[in-house]
Design an enzyme around this catalytic site. Structure first.
Site, mmCIF file in Angstrom:
data_model
loop_
_atom_site.group_PDB
_atom_site.id
_atom_site.type_symbol
_atom_site.label_atom_id
_atom_site.label_comp_id
_atom_site.label_asym_id
_atom_site.label_seq_id
_atom_site.Cartn_x
_atom_site.Cartn_y
_atom_site.Cartn_z
ATOM 1 N N ALA A 1 0.804 -1.211 0.000
ATOM 2 C CA ALA A 1 0.000 0.000 0.000
ATOM 3 C C ALA A 1 0.843 1.271 0.000
ATOM 4 O O ALA A 1 0.335 2.347 -0.310
ATOM 5 C CB ALA A 1 -0.933 0.006 1.211
ATOM 6 N N THR A 2 2.131 1.169 0.344
ATOM 7 C CA THR A 2 2.988 2.351 0.350
ATOM 8 C C THR A 2 4.133 2.259 -0.648
ATOM 9 O O THR A 2 4.749 3.276 -0.956
ATOM 10 C CB THR A 2 3.577 2.601 1.754
ATOM 11 O OG1 THR A 2 4.292 1.447 2.187
ATOM 12 C CG2 THR A 2 2.465 2.917 2.751
ATOM 13 N N GLY B 1 5.887 -0.409 -4.075
ATOM 14 C CA GLY B 1 5.944 -1.640 -4.845
ATOM 15 C C GLY B 1 7.387 -2.035 -5.022
ATOM 16 O O GLY B 1 8.284 -1.181 -5.014
ATOM 17 N N ARG B 2 7.627 -3.330 -5.142
ATOM 18 C CA ARG B 2 8.997 -3.789 -5.345
ATOM 19 C C ARG B 2 8.987 -4.994 -6.280
ATOM 20 O O ARG B 2 7.999 -5.736 -6.336
ATOM 21 C CB ARG B 2 9.663 -4.142 -4.019
ATOM 22 C CG ARG B 2 9.013 -5.280 -3.277
ATOM 23 C CD ARG B 2 9.334 -5.258 -1.806
ATOM 24 N NE ARG B 2 8.807 -4.072 -1.177
ATOM 25 C CZ ARG B 2 7.542 -3.940 -0.769
ATOM 26 N NH1 ARG B 2 6.678 -4.930 -0.959
ATOM 27 N NH2 ARG B 2 7.127 -2.843 -0.199
ATOM 28 N N ASP C 1 -1.329 -10.343 -0.788
ATOM 29 C CA ASP C 1 0.004 -10.364 -0.197
ATOM 30 C C ASP C 1 0.035 -11.076 1.147
ATOM 31 O O ASP C 1 1.041 -11.711 1.500
ATOM 32 C CB ASP C 1 0.603 -8.966 -0.096
ATOM 33 C CG ASP C 1 -0.292 -7.940 0.578
ATOM 34 O OD1 ASP C 1 -1.315 -8.320 1.186
ATOM 35 O OD2 ASP C 1 0.034 -6.738 0.491
ATOM 36 N N THR D 1 1.817 -2.022 6.609
ATOM 37 C CA THR D 1 0.860 -0.916 6.699
ATOM 38 C C THR D 1 -0.378 -1.363 7.466
ATOM 39 O O THR D 1 -0.894 -0.652 8.323
ATOM 40 C CB THR D 1 0.476 -0.440 5.286
ATOM 41 O OG1 THR D 1 1.657 -0.088 4.584
ATOM 42 C CG2 THR D 1 -0.462 0.748 5.356
ATOM 43 N N ASN E 1 -8.043 -7.996 10.852
ATOM 44 C CA ASN E 1 -7.216 -6.839 10.522
ATOM 45 C C ASN E 1 -7.000 -5.972 11.753
ATOM 46 O O ASN E 1 -7.939 -5.700 12.504
ATOM 47 C CB ASN E 1 -7.902 -5.982 9.455
ATOM 48 C CG ASN E 1 -7.764 -6.548 8.066
ATOM 49 O OD1 ASN E 1 -7.930 -7.740 7.861
ATOM 50 N ND2 ASN E 1 -7.459 -5.688 7.114
#
Length: 494
Positions: free
Chosen positions: A17-18, A20-21, A261, A283, A320
């Site tokens: 969410a913060t 990408g890799r 993920d 996150t 969550n």
């Protein structure tokens, strides 16, 4: 396990969410002791993009930015693989859940997807469940009520101009996979977060979809916009000729991994033959246990525990927790106010702050949207009659104490409701590097904590790819054995 070739490469596209890799993973199968070496070859930013609309603002994802970062990463992975003398055998994509793009009949994207923190979702979940009946709904999909579940986003967006002309609805990893291969499927672990899947049969739920369409006629033929479900390990197809040219890769197959993920991260839990629970910490934090079947009881619904589907027919029975989002937003708030505080400085200050001075409910709705977290923490402390945190150390210590307390509370719920006994808690993902949080978690839960791997999702992604193309074999226990050999782990006692 069968002996793998001496070295085979895989590429994991891991979208958070913060950020990408893209990771190149080399599986070394020498002497039958398979282990994986990860090298990050691409990283790019991600996050909500706020744009003005008639009634305020809307939050979107910049999907084209993610697509460009993915292609750049694949190109870099191919270059490094050739330098190392290994062949890329497969590619897998995992991402966050629930969000989707709409495409027309020609496959053209009809605008950037809405972000799951979009303000228009306020109150929609309550309305939908009131109409459909919350108990019966949960008995089918087993899904925790969160304001951003895909079904609620669909209802909120049913009047959008794009919806009537949308021919296809694709979750983020499926959408990118379709652009890579030209094949359109929906991978089941991510699909299970939509609210539209039967948790017991692992298929689209006709009763749920029919009920939504009956209550909200604007949705029209919802099922017709959904691709058929596939299980993790399914080969979606080879890269298209266009993508081969853009990346320098050949006709490499794309494998549907645990595309949520968290599903990949749970595969990446380095558990041995032990009774374990997990925290996938980033996150968001996902706290849960792995089961063979969903828990669909009314008590489970009232506790708001979710049954998300996992790899190899498993169920991720979890809840969550708001996660390190609260900390990252706190640092961002200070930075924008001209007060630069690094993460290392924040954690050092928290280490020396008074423990347990202020503990707030980090899952409260006020912490969901982007914004001034220190002020929200102060308001929550005041409302609960606790001391208001003052200064970096006290604010950050409050966040970490509150997260550890939330982990302990949720773990007690999921173990009680599932009947699963637990001897050890595995923390995987970026949060596993937070030594103070891991120590506080061990203390709060009363369990030994094993922290790592940091790249749990990438490792879980890779081992499912490797098994799909025959480079690995065996069940989840066998795959996790490879993960353990490939990871650096830290241990914390309660």
């Amino acid at each position: 396990m069968s002996e793998a070739p001496a070295a085979t490469a895989f590429v994991a596209v891991d979208l958070g969410a913060t950020s990408g890799r893209v990771v190149l993973a080399v599986l070394d199968g020498a002497h039958g002791a398979e282990r994986i070496d990860l090298t990050e070859v691409g990283r790019f930013t991600n996050g909500p993009v706020e744009v003005p609309v008639a009634d305020g603002t809307a939050l979107h994802w910049d999907l084209l930015h993610l697509w460009r970062g993915t292609l750049d990463g694949l190109r870099a992975a191919g270059v490094l693989a050739r330098e190392r003398g290994v062949t890329v055998a497969a590619i897998g994509i995992d991402s966050w859940a629930v969000d989707y793009g709409l495409l027309d009949g020609s496959g053209a994207l009809l605008g950037n997807p809405r972000h799951h923190r979009d303000p228009r979702l306020t109150g929609v979940a309550e309305e939908v469940l009131d109409r459909l009946g919350a108990s019966g709904h949960y008995a089918v999909n087993g899904l925790q009520t969160l304001p951003f579940n895909t079904e609620f986003q669909l209802v909120a967006g049913r009047h959008d101009a794009a919806w009537p002309v949308a021919a296809s609805l694709r979750l983020v990893p499926d959408l990118l996979a379709s652009w890579l291969t030209g094949a359109v499927v929906t991978e089941v672990t991510n699909a299970s977060t939509t609210g539209l899947v039967d948790a017991a049969t692992r298929q689209w739920s006709a009763p749920v979809i029919d009920a939504l369409q009956a209550e909200y006629s604007e949705l029209g033929d919802l099922r017709g916009r959904l691709a058929d479900l596939v299980e993790p390990g399914t080969v979606v197809g080879p890269l298209t000729a266009t993508v081969q040219t853009a990346t320098g890769l050949g006709a490499v197959p794309v494998v549907a991994v645990g595309s949520h993920d968290t599903a990949s991260a749970v595969v990446g839990v380095p558990a041995a033959d032990e009774r374990f629970a997990y925290v996938s910490s980033g996150t968001w934090s996902l706290v849960g246990v792995e089961l063979d079947a969903p828990v669909l009881s009314e008590e489970s619904r009232l506790a708001n525990v979710t049954n998300e589907l996992g790899v190899d027919g498993t169920v991720r029975y979890l809840k969550n927790v708001m996660g390190l989002w609260v900390l990252s937003e706190t640092l961002r708030t200070w930075r924008e106010a001209g007060r630069e505080v690094t993460l290392a400085e924040a954690l050092a200050a928290a280490e020396s702050a008074e423990p347990g001075r202020t503990v707030v409910d980090v899952d409260a709705p006020e912490f969901l949207a982007p914004g001034d977290m220190p002020s929200r923490i102060a308001a929550a402390a005041t409302a609960s009659g606790q001391p208001v945190p003052d200064g970096v150390g006290e604010v950050v210590r409050c966040i970490l104490d509150s997260l550890a307390a939330a982990y302990a509370r949720v773990l007690a719920e999921v173990t009680r409701l599932s009947g699963r006994e637990v001897d050890v808690l595995h923390v995987v993902g970026g949060g596993s590097q937070n030594e103070l949080l891991c120590r506080l978690t061990a203390r709060a839960t009363g369990l030994p904590v094993v922290a790592g791997p940091v790249e749990g999702a990438a490792l879980g992604n890779v081992v499912v790819q490797a098994r799909a193309v025959g480079a690995l074999s065996g069940n989840l226990t066998d795959l996790r054995r490879v993960v353990r050999r490939s990871a650096h782990l830290e241990h914390y006692e309660p």
